[in-house]
Enzyme design. Structure first.
Site, PDB file in Angstrom:
ATOM      1  N   GLY A  80      -1.194   9.148   4.429  1.00 19.85           N
ATOM      2  CA  GLY A  80      -1.415   8.405   3.237  1.00 19.85           C
ATOM      3  C   GLY A  80      -0.402   7.224   2.939  1.00 19.85           C
ATOM      4  O   GLY A  80       0.366   7.013   3.658  1.00 19.85           O
ATOM      5  N   GLY A  96       2.328   5.799   1.799  1.00 17.76           N
ATOM      6  CA  GLY A  96       3.829   6.354   1.588  1.00 17.76           C
ATOM      7  C   GLY A  96       4.478   5.279   0.874  1.00 17.76           C
ATOM      8  O   GLY A  96       5.604   5.474   0.159  1.00 17.76           O
ATOM      9  N   ARG A  97       4.257   3.968   1.269  1.00 17.80           N
ATOM     10  CA  ARG A  97       4.986   2.869   0.649  1.00 17.80           C
ATOM     11  C   ARG A  97       4.142   1.756   0.359  1.00 17.80           C
ATOM     12  O   ARG A  97       4.398   0.562   0.214  1.00 17.80           O
ATOM     13  CB  ARG A  97       6.071   2.369   1.691  1.00 17.80           C
ATOM     14  N   GLY A 130       9.768   4.837   0.089  1.00 17.55           N
ATOM     15  CA  GLY A 130       8.624   3.870  -0.239  1.00 17.55           C
ATOM     16  C   GLY A 130       8.819   2.284  -0.211  1.00 17.55           C
ATOM     17  O   GLY A 130       8.150   1.626  -0.747  1.00 17.55           O
ATOM     18  N   ARG A 156      -0.496  -7.132   0.614  1.00 19.95           N
ATOM     19  CA  ARG A 156      -1.278  -7.707   1.671  1.00 19.95           C
ATOM     20  C   ARG A 156      -2.613  -7.778   1.029  1.00 19.95           C
ATOM     21  O   ARG A 156      -3.030  -6.754   0.099  1.00 19.95           O
ATOM     22  CB  ARG A 156      -1.153  -6.207   2.501  1.00 19.95           C
ATOM     23  N   ARG A 174      -9.346   3.422   6.789  1.00 22.59           N
ATOM     24  CA  ARG A 174      -8.902   3.504   8.301  1.00 22.59           C
ATOM     25  C   ARG A 174      -9.525   4.662   8.803  1.00 22.59           C
ATOM     26  O   ARG A 174     -10.228   5.523   8.160  1.00 22.59           O
ATOM     27  CB  ARG A 174      -7.547   4.076   8.316  1.00 22.59           C
ATOM     28  N   ASP A 192      -4.504   5.958  12.324  1.00 21.52           N
ATOM     29  CA  ASP A 192      -4.221   5.607  10.686  1.00 21.52           C
ATOM     30  C   ASP A 192      -3.821   3.962  10.793  1.00 21.52           C
ATOM     31  O   ASP A 192      -4.120   3.579   9.565  1.00 21.52           O
ATOM     32  CB  ASP A 192      -3.109   6.208  10.054  1.00 21.52           C
ATOM     33  N   ASN A 193      -3.975   3.409  11.906  1.00 17.84           N
ATOM     34  CA  ASN A 193      -3.571   1.776  11.823  1.00 17.84           C
ATOM     35  C   ASN A 193      -4.814   1.226  12.503  1.00 17.84           C
ATOM     36  O   ASN A 193      -4.815   0.142  12.897  1.00 17.84           O
ATOM     37  CB  ASN A 193      -2.420   1.587  12.736  1.00 17.84           C
TER      38      ASN A 193
HETATM   39  P1  AMP Z   1       3.414   3.347   9.930  1.00 17.66           P
HETATM   40  O1  AMP Z   1       3.965   3.697  11.062  1.00 17.66           O
HETATM   41  O2  AMP Z   1       3.956   2.029   9.131  1.00 17.66           O
HETATM   42  O3  AMP Z   1       1.923   2.943   9.889  1.00 17.66           O
HETATM   43  O4  AMP Z   1       3.505   4.521   8.850  1.00 17.66           O
HETATM   44  C1  AMP Z   1       3.030   5.838   8.972  1.00 17.66           C
HETATM   45  C2  AMP Z   1       3.047   6.647   7.878  1.00 17.66           C
HETATM   46  O5  AMP Z   1       4.374   6.589   7.254  1.00 17.66           O
HETATM   47  C3  AMP Z   1       2.236   6.423   6.635  1.00 17.66           C
HETATM   48  O6  AMP Z   1       1.605   7.047   5.966  1.00 17.66           O
HETATM   49  C4  AMP Z   1       3.136   5.465   5.831  1.00 17.66           C
HETATM   50  O7  AMP Z   1       2.775   5.161   4.411  1.00 17.66           O
HETATM   51  C5  AMP Z   1       4.544   6.284   5.914  1.00 17.66           C
HETATM   52  N1  AMP Z   1       5.683   5.379   5.688  1.00 17.66           N
HETATM   53  C6  AMP Z   1       6.178   4.672   6.480  1.00 17.66           C
HETATM   54  N2  AMP Z   1       7.577   4.111   6.077  1.00 17.66           N
HETATM   55  C7  AMP Z   1       7.668   4.591   4.996  1.00 17.66           C
HETATM   56  C8  AMP Z   1       8.576   4.584   3.943  1.00 17.66           C
HETATM   57  N3  AMP Z   1       9.590   3.548   4.052  1.00 17.66           N
HETATM   58  N4  AMP Z   1       8.340   5.416   2.941  1.00 17.66           N
HETATM   59  C9  AMP Z   1       7.393   6.201   2.667  1.00 17.66           C
HETATM   60  N5  AMP Z   1       6.529   6.379   3.504  1.00 17.66           N
HETATM   61  C10 AMP Z   1       6.552   5.584   4.681  1.00 17.66           C
HETATM   62 MG    MG Z   2       0.285   2.593   8.948  1.00 21.68          MG
END
Ligand code: AMP
Ligand code: MG
Length: 489
Positions: A88, A90-91, A124, A174, A181, A250-251
């Site tokens: 989900g 997260g940030r 976040g 963005r 996704r 998820d990406n």
């Molecule tokens: P990503 O590797 O950026 O695609 O992120 C993978 C997951 O980690 C996703 O669910 C993001 O929302 C969560 N996430 C990444 N960085 C943070 C952060 N600083 N705080 C909270 N959630 C994060």
């Molecule tokens: Mg991601």
């Protein structure tokens, strides 16, 4: 005057299980670093107002624009092959959707705007470096003509975030045709929520593939379309030397846009095994693995859609496999036709594939710069071979190949000038080279944004010779090489 966003939200009208309602967390002292004025206009937003103090507050998540219905989207995903049933946003927080000047629905999302129910242990937040990296690379991809999410704005928050060291915090705005996704489908499928999968599929069809809404088998058509878009997207990545770095499900966007710029990078020397991401220890997401990983991710999507394809599971699997089976040909067609164009061929002939492959093999053996070799080849089509020869540690390797190339192009009626123009239109001079991106980030950390602005300007015209910026075409010196990139979470 207040900033008006003409929101027309649809995702937040889906069932409550699709997202969590959550507002951005206000930050201390928002400061606008960059507004993408042409994109603001495209979205029907007033760039002057967005540049006002109130605009900066909105872009930092300190103030909500009227009509926003802020949500964090739920999704799951395979990360490096391991399934995580709940990820989900997260940030990231979706402010809402607008219809742009071309009639296309676009999400406007803040990234780095504070914790959400999906933050797990994360804060976040986002640090300035990764925000600038995403801004630069996503806008460069767009200028290169590759489907991508866009960057509307970058602001600093006036707060520090704790990473390995304390870093300035920032928020990226963005813009995407959607943030749905493969992992969004997996979220519902993993819970056995077939109704959720169906509702999501219907939403995606209406939004991204409206012409298949009336098809006899719309869910089969949906899978076909996503397969086609991903095959095309990955081919385009390879043709410019792009390495995504974290091709987790998820990406992987179901719209076929490049999404989630983390440890991504463009390669300098051509090396099919190239990996930059510090977390990709096994090279799962190496340059040349990207097509097979895209297919792996699409296979995960197909699994989610099985209950919609046929009542009988075996039949559904068989039909899904048929559709997935089209990926290889779609990718190969897009990739080979792109390569043919890169070497200046207008028609396809037997033997072209081997001709290009032999060039690539020689490039790999001779540490030839991917971008400069093809740009130099465009020069060689009408002028001199010097610039392309110079890319090879042993220029004779190019000379040998060039004899065969010249024999082949002699078959075609186009003039050298026509060929050169066509080659320049597909072989960029300027890519966001990693050492340049890093240098821009270092300067920004010292509050100097001039290099950021200059790099963005150069990258906005990647196919034009910009002689005053010739230095930006150059690969890194040995001491400037960036061998690793970081996720920046
Ligand atoms: P990503 O590797 O950026 O695609 O992120 C993978 C997951 O980690 C996703 O669910 C993001 O929302 C969560 N996430 C990444 N960085 C943070 C952060 N600083 N705080 C909270 N959630 C994060
Ligand atoms: Mg991601």
């Amino acid at each position: 005057m207040t900033v008006h966003f003409p929101f027309q939200n649809t995702y937040s009208a889906l069932p409550a299980s699709f997202f969590a309602r959550v507002a951005p967390t206000p930050v201390a002292a928002p400061r606008l670093i960059k507004l993408n004025r042409p994109l603001a206009l495209q979205l029907g937003l007033d760039p002057d107002l967005l540049e006002s103090p109130e605009g900066a507050e909105i872009l930092a998540g300190k103030r909500l624009p009227d009509g926003a219905d802020p949500i964090a989207m739920a999704y799951a995903g395979h990360q490096f092959g391991h399934f995580v049933p709940q990820l989900g946003d997260g940030r990231a927080i979706l402010l809402g959707e607008v219809i742009d000047k071309d009639g296309i629905r676009r999400d406007i999302q803040l990234k780095g705007s504070g914790p959400t129910p999906f933050s797990r242990r994360g804060d976040g937040r986002a640090a300035l470096g990764p925000v600038l990296r995403e801004y630069i690379v996503s806008e460069a991809m767009c200028a290169l003509g590759i489907p991508t999410t866009r960057s509307l704005a970058a602001v600093t928050s006036g707060e520090r975030v704790q990473r390995e060291t304390m870093l300035p915090g920032a928020v990226l705005t963005r813009v995407a045709s959607s943030h749905i996704r493969v992992g969004t489908f997996q979220f519902f499928a993993a819970r056995g929520d077939t109704d959720g999968v169906r509702k999501l599929a219907d939403h995606v069809i209406a939004r991204h593939y409206p012409d298949i809404g009336m098809a006899e088998r719309p869910y089969h058509a949906l899978l076909e379309r996503v397969v086609a878009r991903q095959a095309d997207l990955v081919a385009r990545w390879l043709l410019v030397g792009f390495i995504h770095g974290v091709m987790n499900t998820d990406n992987t966007s179901v719209s076929g846009e490049t999404i989630d710029y983390g440890p991504c990078a463009f390669m300098d020397d051509y090396n099919p095994a190239q990996v930059f991401s510090s977390i990709d220890e096994m090279g799962r997401y190496a340059y040349a693995n990207q097509p097979q990983i895209a297919l792996w991710n699409l296979t995960r999507l197909a699994e989610c859609l099985l209950p919609l394809l046929a009542d009988d599971k075996d039949k559904a699997i068989e039909q899904a496999q048929m559709i997935l089976g089209e990926f290889a040909e779609k990718f190969t067609t897009a990739y080979q036709s792109g390569l043919r164009k890169k070497i200046g061929l207008f028609i396809a002939r037997d033997g072209d594939e081997a001709l290009v492959q032999d060039l690539l093999d020689a490039m790999a053996k001779n540490a030839a710069d991917f971008t400069l070799t093809f740009r130099g080849l465009a020069n060689a089509a009408a002028d001199s071979d010097d610039s392309v020869r110079a890319q090879f540690t042993d220029p004779a390797a190019f000379d040998e190949w060039a004899v065969r190339w010249r024999t082949r192009i002699a078959d075609e009626p186009q003039s050298p000038a026509e060929r050169q123009a066509a080659m320049r239109a597909v072989n960029p001079a300027f890519i966001p080279r990693n050492h340049r991106v890093e240098a821009v980030i270092q300067a920004a950390l010292n509050d100097d944004y001039a290099p950021f602005e200059e790099l963005l300007a150069v990258l906005s015209k990647p196919y034009e010779d910009q002689p005053q910026f010739a230095a930006y075409t150059e690969p890194p010196l040995p001491e400037q090489r960036v061998t690793q990139t970081f996720c920046g979470t």
